[in-house]
Scaffold this motif. Structure first.
Motif, PDB file in Angstrom:
ATOM      1  N   GLY A 192       0.828  -1.200   0.000  1.00  0.00           N
ATOM      2  CA  GLY A 192       0.000   0.000   0.000  1.00  0.00           C
ATOM      3  C   GLY A 192       0.858   1.244   0.000  1.00  0.00           C
ATOM      4  N   ILE A 193       0.198   2.380   0.144  1.00  0.00           N
ATOM      5  CA  ILE A 193       0.907   3.651   0.246  1.00  0.00           C
ATOM      6  C   ILE A 193       0.319   4.448   1.402  1.00  0.00           C
ATOM      7  N   LYS A 194       1.064   5.420   1.875  1.00  0.00           N
ATOM      8  CA  LYS A 194       0.576   6.363   2.872  1.00  0.00           C
ATOM      9  C   LYS A 194       0.945   7.757   2.398  1.00  0.00           C
ATOM     10  N   VAL A 195      -0.054   8.615   2.335  1.00  0.00           N
ATOM     11  CA  VAL A 195       0.162  10.008   1.976  1.00  0.00           C
ATOM     12  C   VAL A 195       0.309  10.772   3.285  1.00  0.00           C
ATOM     13  N   HIS A 196       1.472  11.334   3.495  1.00  0.00           N
ATOM     14  CA  HIS A 196       1.775  12.023   4.748  1.00  0.00           C
ATOM     15  C   HIS A 196       1.228  13.447   4.739  1.00  0.00           C
ATOM     16  N   ASN A 197       1.129  14.018   5.924  1.00  0.00           N
ATOM     17  CA  ASN A 197       0.604  15.374   6.086  1.00  0.00           C
ATOM     18  C   ASN A 197       1.447  16.427   5.384  1.00  0.00           C
ATOM     19  N   ASP A 198       2.714  16.120   5.113  1.00  0.00           N
ATOM     20  CA  ASP A 198       3.563  17.109   4.444  1.00  0.00           C
ATOM     21  C   ASP A 198       3.502  16.989   2.917  1.00  0.00           C
ATOM     22  N   GLU A 203      -1.079  19.638  -1.019  1.00  0.00           N
ATOM     23  CA  GLU A 203      -2.524  19.651  -0.799  1.00  0.00           C
ATOM     24  C   GLU A 203      -3.243  18.902  -1.922  1.00  0.00           C
ATOM     25  N   ASP A 204      -2.742  19.015  -3.154  1.00  0.00           N
ATOM     26  CA  ASP A 204      -3.340  18.304  -4.286  1.00  0.00           C
ATOM     27  C   ASP A 204      -3.311  16.795  -4.077  1.00  0.00           C
ATOM     28  N   VAL A 205      -2.181  16.279  -3.599  1.00  0.00           N
ATOM     29  CA  VAL A 205      -2.040  14.842  -3.373  1.00  0.00           C
ATOM     30  C   VAL A 205      -2.927  14.405  -2.202  1.00  0.00           C
ATOM     31  N   GLN A 206      -2.953  15.179  -1.129  1.00  0.00           N
ATOM     32  CA  GLN A 206      -3.802  14.839   0.008  1.00  0.00           C
ATOM     33  C   GLN A 206      -5.283  14.823  -0.388  1.00  0.00           C
ATOM     34  N   ASN A 207      -5.694  15.791  -1.193  1.00  0.00           N
ATOM     35  CA  ASN A 207      -7.081  15.824  -1.656  1.00  0.00           C
ATOM     36  C   ASN A 207      -7.377  14.670  -2.602  1.00  0.00           C
ATOM     37  N   ALA A 208      -6.416  14.326  -3.451  1.00  0.00           N
ATOM     38  CA  ALA A 208      -6.604  13.237  -4.406  1.00  0.00           C
ATOM     39  C   ALA A 208      -6.796  11.908  -3.687  1.00  0.00           C
ATOM     40  N   LYS A 241      -7.896  11.426  -0.695  1.00  0.00           N
ATOM     41  CA  LYS A 241      -9.200  11.459  -0.016  1.00  0.00           C
ATOM     42  C   LYS A 241     -10.322  11.163  -1.002  1.00  0.00           C
ATOM     43  N   ARG A 242     -10.220  11.717  -2.213  1.00  0.00           N
ATOM     44  CA  ARG A 242     -11.247  11.447  -3.231  1.00  0.00           C
ATOM     45  C   ARG A 242     -11.226   9.979  -3.652  1.00  0.00           C
ATOM     46  N   LEU A 243     -10.026   9.389  -3.782  1.00  0.00           N
ATOM     47  CA  LEU A 243      -9.949   7.962  -4.115  1.00  0.00           C
ATOM     48  C   LEU A 243     -10.609   7.130  -3.027  1.00  0.00           C
ATOM     49  N   PHE A 244     -10.380   7.496  -1.770  1.00  0.00           N
ATOM     50  CA  PHE A 244     -11.012   6.794  -0.654  1.00  0.00           C
ATOM     51  C   PHE A 244     -12.536   6.966  -0.712  1.00  0.00           C
ATOM     52  N   ASP A 245     -12.994   8.183  -0.939  1.00  0.00           N
ATOM     53  CA  ASP A 245     -14.433   8.455  -1.014  1.00  0.00           C
ATOM     54  C   ASP A 245     -15.100   7.676  -2.140  1.00  0.00           C
ATOM     55  N   LYS A 246     -14.356   7.407  -3.198  1.00  0.00           N
ATOM     56  CA  LYS A 246     -14.879   6.644  -4.337  1.00  0.00           C
ATOM     57  C   LYS A 246     -14.752   5.141  -4.127  1.00  0.00           C
ATOM     58  N   GLY A 247     -14.178   4.738  -3.001  1.00  0.00           N
ATOM     59  CA  GLY A 247     -14.039   3.315  -2.700  1.00  0.00           C
ATOM     60  C   GLY A 247     -12.901   2.637  -3.434  1.00  0.00           C
ATOM     61  N   LEU A 248     -11.902   3.414  -3.873  1.00  0.00           N
ATOM     62  CA  LEU A 248     -10.787   2.838  -4.624  1.00  0.00           C
ATOM     63  C   LEU A 248      -9.591   2.477  -3.745  1.00  0.00           C
ATOM     64  N   CYS A 249      -9.508   3.052  -2.547  1.00  0.00           N
ATOM     65  CA  CYS A 249      -8.463   2.671  -1.595  1.00  0.00           C
ATOM     66  C   CYS A 249      -9.097   2.549  -0.207  1.00  0.00           C
ATOM     67  N   THR A 250      -8.382   1.895   0.697  1.00  0.00           N
ATOM     68  CA  THR A 250      -8.981   1.488   1.969  1.00  0.00           C
ATOM     69  C   THR A 250      -8.929   2.527   3.073  1.00  0.00           C
ATOM     70  N   LEU A 251      -8.056   3.526   2.959  1.00  0.00           N
ATOM     71  CA  LEU A 251      -7.921   4.536   4.009  1.00  0.00           C
ATOM     72  C   LEU A 251      -7.906   5.932   3.396  1.00  0.00           C
ATOM     73  N   PRO A 252      -8.361   6.938   4.142  1.00  0.00           N
ATOM     74  CA  PRO A 252      -8.368   8.293   3.591  1.00  0.00           C
ATOM     75  C   PRO A 252      -6.979   8.859   3.323  1.00  0.00           C
ATOM     76  N   ASP A 253      -5.924   8.193   3.832  1.00  0.00           N
ATOM     77  CA  ASP A 253      -4.556   8.621   3.521  1.00  0.00           C
ATOM     78  C   ASP A 253      -3.815   7.572   2.702  1.00  0.00           C
ATOM     79  N   GLY A 254      -4.564   6.701   2.063  1.00  0.00           N
ATOM     80  CA  GLY A 254      -3.956   5.700   1.178  1.00  0.00           C
ATOM     81  C   GLY A 254      -4.369   4.291   1.524  1.00  0.00           C
ATOM     82  N   GLY A 255      -3.485   3.595   2.212  1.00  0.00           N
ATOM     83  CA  GLY A 255      -3.769   2.197   2.524  1.00  0.00           C
ATOM     84  C   GLY A 255      -3.511   1.320   1.315  1.00  0.00           C
ATOM     85  N   TYR A 256      -4.466   0.444   1.073  1.00  0.00           N
ATOM     86  CA  TYR A 256      -4.363  -0.499  -0.042  1.00  0.00           C
ATOM     87  C   TYR A 256      -5.459  -0.215  -1.051  1.00  0.00           C
TER      88      TYR A 256
END
Length: 78
Positions: A25-31, A34-39, A41-56
């Motif tokens: 998996g991946i983890k998008v860190h707080n640093d 903003e574009d990557v952090q928002n992206a 989150k949108r992937l998570f909201d669409k059910g494409l990854c398991t966590l709002p900061d990445g995951g699997y």
């Protein structure tokens, strides 16, 4: 319909996942930008990854990432 900057950010982030291994998996860190952090989150909201900061990637996420990979390979071939 054209790709928006949000779509491109999501596609680029999907390419960060290792589609050859469902256990990676991946983890998008707080640093991250903003574009990557928002992206992610949108992937998570669409059910494409398991966590709002990445995951699997989910099963659907793997399928979409494979399509993104194919599109990029076709567009970059000579």
């Amino acid at each position: 319909m054209k790709y928006t900057n949000d779509h491109l950010a999501e596609l680029n982030l999907l390419r960060q996942f290792d589609i050859g291994s469902a256990a990676t998996g991946i983890k998008v860190h707080n640093d991250a930008s903003e574009d990557v952090q928002n992206a992610v989150k949108r992937l998570f909201d669409k059910g494409l990854c398991t966590l709002p900061d990445g995951g699997y990637l989910t099963d659907e996420g793997i399928e979409v990432a494979e399509h993104a990979d194919r599109v990029l390979r076709v567009l970059t071939s000579s």
